[in-house]
Design an enzyme around this catalytic site. Sequence first.
Site, PDB file in Angstrom:
ATOM      1  N   CYS A  82     -11.237   8.902  23.418  1.00 18.20           N
ATOM      2  CA  CYS A  82     -10.165  10.165  23.477  1.00 18.20           C
ATOM      3  C   CYS A  82      -9.649  10.110  25.012  1.00 18.20           C
ATOM      4  O   CYS A  82      -8.744   9.257  25.503  1.00 18.20           O
ATOM      5  CB  CYS A  82     -10.655  11.377  23.133  1.00 18.20           C
ATOM      6  SG  CYS A  82      -9.418  12.725  22.976  1.00 18.20           S
ATOM      7  N   HIS A 173     -13.515  10.351  18.357  1.00 20.97           N
ATOM      8  CA  HIS A 173     -14.762  10.399  18.982  1.00 20.97           C
ATOM      9  C   HIS A 173     -16.199   9.688  18.186  1.00 20.97           C
ATOM     10  O   HIS A 173     -16.462  10.559  17.402  1.00 20.97           O
ATOM     11  CB  HIS A 173     -15.272  12.119  19.045  1.00 20.97           C
ATOM     12  CG  HIS A 173     -14.086  12.739  19.935  1.00 20.97           C
ATOM     13  ND1 HIS A 173     -14.646  12.669  21.313  1.00 20.97           N
ATOM     14  CD2 HIS A 173     -12.950  13.159  19.846  1.00 20.97           C
ATOM     15  CE1 HIS A 173     -13.619  13.460  22.088  1.00 20.97           C
ATOM     16  NE2 HIS A 173     -12.681  13.559  21.087  1.00 20.97           N
ATOM     17  N   GLU A 175     -18.917   9.213  19.091  1.00 20.97           N
ATOM     18  CA  GLU A 175     -20.116  10.139  19.350  1.00 20.97           C
ATOM     19  C   GLU A 175     -20.319  11.209  18.740  1.00 20.97           C
ATOM     20  O   GLU A 175     -21.593  11.758  18.858  1.00 20.97           O
ATOM     21  CB  GLU A 175     -20.173  10.258  20.813  1.00 20.97           C
ATOM     22  CG  GLU A 175     -19.245  11.477  21.307  1.00 20.97           C
ATOM     23  CD  GLU A 175     -17.768  11.093  21.396  1.00 20.97           C
ATOM     24  OE1 GLU A 175     -17.038  12.180  21.899  1.00 20.97           O
ATOM     25  OE2 GLU A 175     -17.432  10.048  21.280  1.00 20.97           O
TER      26      GLU A 175
END
EC number: 4.3.3.6
Length: 192
Positions: A82, A173, A175
């Site tokens: 991002c 994202h 993660e």
Amino acid sequence: MGVKVGVLALQGDVAEHIAAFREALAERPGSSVAPIRRAEDLADLDALAIPGGESTTISRLMGKNGLYEPVAEFEGGVFATCAGMVLSADRVDDPRVRPLSLIPMHVARNAFGRQVDSRETMLEVAGLAEPFRAVFIRAPVATEAGDGVEVLARIPEGIVAVRHGRHMAFAFHPELGGDLRLHRVFLEGLEV
């Protein structure tokens, strides 16, 4: 052999990156993940994650903390998500962001518009057998990828995942959500 990963810890979803890399490295003895706040913290790292957050804020804090040049010159692999994708580019559509020029690409900040325009989608990513659940939060897109940049995923708005040497950048994202396949692909790429 263990892998040392640092997570740039100035602003953004630092804890989520640390947790994801710890889980991805769980079966690699001697590996570690640590927050990076000072230039000297970069010593001996194999990889650096540049998290999502606010790219203008992270850019300003990198300059204030003497991290811009050390990160721009970092020789390990970079995993950028991002806002990290914005920072890793060599060209950005916002003059308030000082790009690190790690990946030859042009990135448009906040290409998805306002927070309400954020979304999740199942994304086909080159090298993954099954689609990846991508979480886009006020995400950027790359509008152009330069020489040597492998485009891994696109959506109608633009390029959302790339690889350049040992660096990978994502508009979304990885993660978040518990799917560590992209972390593992990145870590495997460090060994090349």
